[in-house]
Enzyme design. Structure first.
Site: not given
Ligand code: PPS
Length: 295
Positions: A49, A51, A53, A110, A132, A140, A195, A259-260
């Site tokens: 969670k 960053g 993706t 991870h 992050r 998250s 992040y 999510r956010k």
């Molecule tokens: S995972 O499942 O561990 O691989 O998740 P991961 O991708 O590391 O983290 C997911 C959180 O990153 C946010 N996210 C983003 N934030 C800003 N900009 C972009 N482009 C973006 N893409 C993914 C995603 O919303 C998750 O955070 P939260 O706080 O839950 O919204």
């Protein structure tokens, strides 16, 4: 009954001292000891969670010189396989899938340093680590544990925040993860990204990735990558928002994967008392390191 359901909501499993998501624990020691790295592999390593993706889509675009059409060739979890992901009997481990992926491979993981495959240390491998702040990570991760059926049920937020501080969540303690990877910067080709910095100035951070991967792009290409990887664009894109993954794994009606995407959502979840206790936890975790986070 499918095996995905058989692996549903199992307890964490201890692998060499690290609590792991049960289906991913299967054969994990094999991956650590025997996964074959290749010259040119690019690894995106993170605590969950943080960053991953977002960075994965950025790296894919950088490798394809900002070509948006090429980035649409497949879903993010297919373009950037997760090394340790598997549903035994149903989805083969990422480590196996990666064997048939042509180089340069981009690998998501991870895993903490202690479980990171040995061969990846010895090859010409570039590693991008994204970190992050732990309050937003905890929030998250809590929502993700609620919707991801392969993870244990997180229980209430009150219970979860305690377990997070104890390090009794999937992939183990946050503090050791971010610190151990931070310390490795001295020995290994690692780009350590935050992040919060990506949110503050995505172009600046994307330019760091471009340089790290040996590319040189015009402002126009960097802008294009920036726009395509904004939270809004990635949330609307079915190839990056995980809606292409079966809802028997991620039930996005409980909480969306995208999510956010902000810094500071923790303020909507932590009570004052929880925040104070967490600040103490954070101070302890960060003592003796020059690593710092923005909240
Ligand atoms: S995972 O499942 O561990 O691989 O998740 P991961 O991708 O590391 O983290 C997911 C959180 O990153 C946010 N996210 C983003 N934030 C800003 N900009 C972009 N482009 C973006 N893409 C993914 C995603 O919303 C998750 O955070 P939260 O706080 O839950 O919204």
């Amino acid at each position: 009954m499918t095996s995905t359901l058989e692996w549903r909501r199992r307890d964490l499993v201890n692998v060499r001292g690290v609590p792991m998501i049960c289906p991913f624990a299967h054969n994990l020691e094999q991956i650590t000891d025997h996964f074959q790295a290749r010259d040119g592999d690019i690894v995106i390593a993170t605590y969950p969670k943080s960053g991953t993706t977002w960075m994965s889509e950025v790296v894919d675009l950088v490798l394809n010189d900002g070509d948006i059409e090429k980035s649409r060739r497949d879903a993010i979890f297919k373009k950037v396989p997760m090394l340790e992901f598997q549903v035994p009997g149903e989805i083969p481990p990422g480590s196996e899938i990666l064997e048939s992926v042509p180089s340069p491979r981009v690998i998501k993981t991870h895993l903490p340093v202690s479980l990171f495959p040995k061969s990846l240390w010895y090859q010409n491998v570039k590693i991008i680590y994204v970190a992050r702040n732990p309050k937003d990570v905890a929030v998250s991760f809590y929502h993700f544990d609620k919707m991801n059926q392969l993870h244990p049920d997180p229980g209430t937020w009150e219970e979860y925040v305690e377990r997070f501080m104890e390090g009794n969540v999937g992939f183990g303690p946050w503090g050791a993860h971010v610190r151990d990877w931070w310390d490795l910067r001295q020995q290994k080709d690692i780009l350590y990204v935050f992040y919060e910095d990506m949110l503050e100035d995505p172009s600046r951070e994307i330019r760091k990735v471009v340089k790290f991967l040996g590319k040189d792009f015009s402002e126009e290409v960097v802008d294009k990558i920036c726009q395509h990887t904004s939270f809004k664009a990635m949330k609307e894109n079915s190839l990056t928002n995980y809606t292409a993954l079966s809802s028997t794994i991620m039930d996005q009606s409980i909480s969306p994967f995208m999510r956010k995407g902000i810094c500071g959502d923790w303020k909507n979840h932590f009570t004052v008392a929880q925040s104070e206790r967490f600040d103490e936890f954070y101070q302890k975790e960060m003592s003796g390191t020059d690593l710092t986070f923005r909240f």
